[in-house]
Design a protein around this motif. Structure first.
Motif: not given
Length: 246
Positions: A53-55, A59-61, A78-80, A239-243
């Motif tokens: 998630l570079l934007d 920044e996060r992985a 998963h983990a962020v 994509q879920e995080y982006a939405d």
């Protein structure tokens, strides 16, 4: 000894830690299951991959783990987590290792084998991502890389037939001249040439068995199925995080 990939270390300290990890790693078979067990669904294999998630600031992985038995997915998690350093060749574990360990901590199942998107022994100090995390978790692990970081193929890897493999020897960038992995042609199509994967042992697996494990995971695509599933799951969650943040 604490081998946690601390991004606060200096570069020389990171490289020193990697040498200690390589010394602690086992690049021979120390397992109670076989590639045939993987193929027959008698072993749990976890594919591990990441999206970014570079934007965001910071920044996060997004680290994704998919555990499968044969062709059946058993668990997805998963983990962020935040990224602390940029990508530096040879120091990938200090960027991505922490986020991966965070995802592994959420697992309910106990995989027999990890397949990582990255190198294991094919590494300047024999301590790539698969080795680093494999030693920390003391779990048999294999690195599945799309490009060759170092090492010297014994023969040309151009135009290999499906299933063909070429040994990779340590080169003058590495502390060994032993076989450290294999170029493995997992798939090949007449319509377009596909580059091989570069397979290396991470921990508790020999180079020869590492490539057999990847072959046993099979699938219709270039990547072994567990890592392909992890890649797809990472993209899905990204994509879920982006939405959510749109």
């Amino acid at each position: 000894m604490d081998f946690a990939p601390d991004p606060a270390l200096s570069r020389s300290e990171m490289e020193s830690l990697q040498r200690e990890i390589a010394a602690a790693a086992t690049f021979t078979d120390d397992i109670d299951f076989t590639p045939e067990d993987v193929r027959d669904g008698d072993a749990l294999v976890a594919g591990v991959d990441q999206a970014f998630l570079l934007d965001e600031d910071p920044e996060r992985a997004l680290s994704a783990v998919v555990v499968a038995r044969g062709g059946e997915v058993i668990e997805r998690t998963h983990a962020v987590t935040e990224l602390s350093i940029p990508y530096i060749p040879g120091l990938l574990a200090f960027r991505e290792g922490g986020p991966i360990l965070a995802a592994l901590d959420t697992l309910e199942s106990d995989p027999d084998l990890f397949l990582f998107d990255g190198s294991g022994r094919i590494h300047y100090r024999e301590a790539g991502l698969a080795t680093h995390v494999g030693v920390i978790t003391n779990t048999p692990s294999v690195g599945v890389a799309k490009s060759l970081l170092c090492g010297e193929p014994r023969a040309s890897v151009d135009g290999l037939a499906e299933g063909e493999r070429v040994a990779i020897d340590g080169d003058d960038q590495m502390p060994t001249d032993e076989v450290v992995g294999y170029a493995y042609q997992s798939r090949q199509f007449d319509s377009g040439r596909i580059n091989p994967l570069y397979i290396s042992p991470g921990h508790r697996v020999s180079a020869e068995t590492a490539v057999e494990f990847v072959a046993a995971c099979g699938g219709e695509y270039k990547l072994p199925e567990p890592t392909r599933q992890a890649d797809a799951y990472a993209d899905e969650k990204k994509q879920e995080y982006a939405d959510t943040n749109a």
